[in-house]
Design an enzyme around this catalytic site. Structure first.
Site, PDB file in Angstrom:
ATOM      1  N   THR A  70       0.857  -1.202   0.000  1.00 54.86           N
ATOM      2  CA  THR A  70       0.000   0.000   0.000  1.00 54.86           C
ATOM      3  C   THR A  70       0.885   1.241   0.000  1.00 54.86           C
ATOM      4  O   THR A  70       0.665   2.179  -0.777  1.00 54.86           O
ATOM      5  CB  THR A  70      -0.937  -0.005   1.232  1.00 54.86           C
ATOM      6  OG1 THR A  70      -1.741  -1.183   1.187  1.00 54.86           O
ATOM      7  CG2 THR A  70      -1.834   1.211   1.255  1.00 54.86           C
ATOM      8  N   GLN A 114       1.074  -9.520  -6.108  1.00 56.06           N
ATOM      9  CA  GLN A 114       0.561 -10.893  -6.266  1.00 56.06           C
ATOM     10  C   GLN A 114       1.364 -11.681  -7.302  1.00 56.06           C
ATOM     11  O   GLN A 114       1.059 -12.844  -7.556  1.00 56.06           O
ATOM     12  CB  GLN A 114      -0.920 -10.876  -6.681  1.00 56.06           C
ATOM     13  CG  GLN A 114      -1.859 -10.312  -5.621  1.00 56.06           C
ATOM     14  CD  GLN A 114      -2.001 -11.204  -4.379  1.00 56.06           C
ATOM     15  OE1 GLN A 114      -1.517 -12.337  -4.333  1.00 56.06           O
ATOM     16  NE2 GLN A 114      -2.663 -10.682  -3.362  1.00 56.06           N
ATOM     17  N   SER A 128       5.230  -6.672  -1.418  1.00 54.52           N
ATOM     18  CA  SER A 128       5.022  -6.758   0.021  1.00 54.52           C
ATOM     19  C   SER A 128       5.519  -8.108   0.535  1.00 54.52           C
ATOM     20  O   SER A 128       5.189  -9.151  -0.037  1.00 54.52           O
ATOM     21  CB  SER A 128       3.522  -6.622   0.290  1.00 54.52           C
ATOM     22  OG  SER A 128       3.273  -6.460   1.646  1.00 54.52           O
ATOM     23  N   ALA A 129       6.288  -8.086   1.631  1.00 53.44           N
ATOM     24  CA  ALA A 129       6.901  -9.334   2.131  1.00 53.44           C
ATOM     25  C   ALA A 129       5.877 -10.335   2.660  1.00 53.44           C
ATOM     26  O   ALA A 129       6.088 -11.543   2.569  1.00 53.44           O
ATOM     27  CB  ALA A 129       7.906  -8.994   3.235  1.00 53.44           C
ATOM     28  N   THR A 171      15.279   5.494  10.537  1.00 53.85           N
ATOM     29  CA  THR A 171      16.106   4.326  10.860  1.00 53.85           C
ATOM     30  C   THR A 171      15.623   3.114  10.073  1.00 53.85           C
ATOM     31  O   THR A 171      14.454   2.742  10.179  1.00 53.85           O
ATOM     32  CB  THR A 171      16.007   4.028  12.375  1.00 53.85           C
ATOM     33  OG1 THR A 171      16.354   5.214  13.079  1.00 53.85           O
ATOM     34  CG2 THR A 171      16.916   2.884  12.783  1.00 53.85           C
ATOM     35  N   CYS A 223      -8.810  -6.907   1.326  1.00 52.92           N
ATOM     36  CA  CYS A 223      -8.879  -5.449   1.411  1.00 52.92           C
ATOM     37  C   CYS A 223     -10.203  -4.892   0.933  1.00 52.92           C
ATOM     38  O   CYS A 223     -10.448  -3.708   1.026  1.00 52.92           O
ATOM     39  CB  CYS A 223      -7.750  -4.825   0.609  1.00 52.92           C
ATOM     40  SG  CYS A 223      -6.160  -5.444   1.103  1.00 52.92           S
TER      41      CYS A 223
END
Ligand code: PMP
Length: 378
Positions: free
Chosen positions: A70, A179, A197-198, A235, A321
């Site tokens: 996102t 995807q 996305s992991a 960080t 989602c």
């Protein structure tokens, strides 16, 4: 438990969790600090990033960490829009995007950008003629997902790139590859920007990245200090980054072998459920086997999902989602509202077993029959 919702999220793999724990314990320094603990962390950050870049054949400086897809989608679309608004305000997206893309487009529209939606054919393939017609001199961005999250439709990004660049060399191409990565081979060189996305590839939740080609410029959305990357200051979350790197390595190994196995599982489910009355299979020749979408025309999908859940079987309605809404993707491909209101997404992975699929089909049968009986359809 039978988990068949891998496209919503995957559990973190033990190997990846091991990396997360080790890095959390052993690399306590801030990668931006000047002392030796900082340097130790900075070295790991560099090697983890290089590993990701090598896997995808790009430069380490082209990987920008985000909290997930996102955020990467926001960075790509809004960052491009802000950097290029003087060249033009026209953006093209497909009708098969993840809901996050449409929400970002609505925002961009509210601040003066114009959004066009490219057509697709009845197999879900982008309509190349329509795309060609839509690209204008002021088109700054085209965003087309590599694999759609509901029907698993994959797009030929290389061809799409050729069409767009022929019309306007300056148009930036973004693809939401969330995807696709870990399911099919991807080529970042087909696009200028790519999101991932992991947590979709057995990595931790809370990390992903945006690939940004060094040939293009986008504006930052977040301002702050920290020398690691001007687009994502602060960080660096080293345990998450090292875990992401490991997850990318594991997810992209033996892709073809995994896909062959998942195809067998997908075929088994399709062959069985297509025999039921009042079930439509929302699958086209471009659907990848990991995502299987069906419409239960006489049963509310939420009722079915919760009935399965009572037996510890977990699936989605459309996507996690946009649960509970009409499926945009089914509308885009089949233009059929009742069909789009009754979708169930079954998503498979390389850790799904034949035994799980067999048990799922038995439970599916029980639940389908009992809900149909309740409605007096048997
Ligand atoms: N894009 C696609 C195609 C997705 O499937 C998802 C997850 N459902 C997202 C974006 C959002 O990803 P994240 O949860 O990492 O923000």
């Amino acid at each position: 438990m039978i988990y068949l919702d891998y496209s919503a999220t995957t559990p973190i793999s033990y190997d990846v969790l091991d990396t997360y724990n080790k890095v959390s314990k052993e690399f306590i320094g801030n990668a931006n600090s000047l002392h030796s603990l900082g340097l130790k962390s900075a070295n790991l950050l560099e090697s983890a990033t290089k590993q990701i870049a090598d896997i995808f054949g790009v430069n380490a400086s082209e990987i920008i960490y985000t909290s997930g897809a996102t955020e990467a989608n926001n960075m790509a679309l809004i960052g491009t829009a802000l950097a290029n608004h003087k060249k033009g305000k026209h953006i093209i997206v497909s009708k098969l995007e993840h809901p996050s893309i449409y929400v970002i487009c609505d925002y961009l529209k509210s601040i003066g950008f114009e959004i066009s939606y490219v057509k697709n054919d009845n197999e879900g393939l982008i309509d190349f003629d329509d795309l060609k017609k839509l690209v204008r001199n002021d088109t700054i961005l085209v965003s087309i997902c590599a694999v759609n999250s509901e029907l698993g439709i994959r797009q030929p990004l290389k061809m799409i790139r050729q069409i767009i660049k022929k019309e306007n060399m300056g148009t930036i191409i973004h693809s939401d590859m969330t995807q696709a990565i870990g399911k099919i081979p991807v080529n970042f060189h087909d696009v200028d920007l790519a999101s991932m996305s992991a947590h979709k590839i057995f990595g931790p939740k809370g990390i992903g990245f945006l690939y940004k080609s060094s040939m293009i410029k986008i504006n930052p959305l977040i301002y702050g200090s920290g020398k690691t990357n001007e687009l994502n200051p602060g960080t660096p979350p080293l345990p998450l980054i090292a875990s992401l790197s490991k997850a990318c390595r594991l997810a992209t190994e033996e892709l073809e072998k995994k896909e062959r196995f998942i195809t067998l599982l997908n075929d088994k489910i399709v062959n069985t459920v297509s025999k039921y009355p009042n079930i439509l299979i929302n699958k086209t020749k471009y659907s990848i086997p990991q995502i299987l979408n069906i419409s239960l025309m006489k049963i509310q999908p939420e009722t079915f999902l919760h009935a399965l859940e009572k037996k510890e079987v977990y699936v989605s309605t459309n996507t996690a989602c946009s649960s509970g809404e009409v499926s945009n993707s089914v509308i885009a491909v089949y233009n059929d509202i009742p069909r789009a209101k009754h979708t169930i997404r079954i998503s498979l992975s390389s850790v799904t077993t034949t035994d799980e699929v067999n048990k799922f089909l038995t439970i599916f049968n029980e639940v389908y029959n009992s809900l149909s009986e309740l409605k007096g359809e048997k």
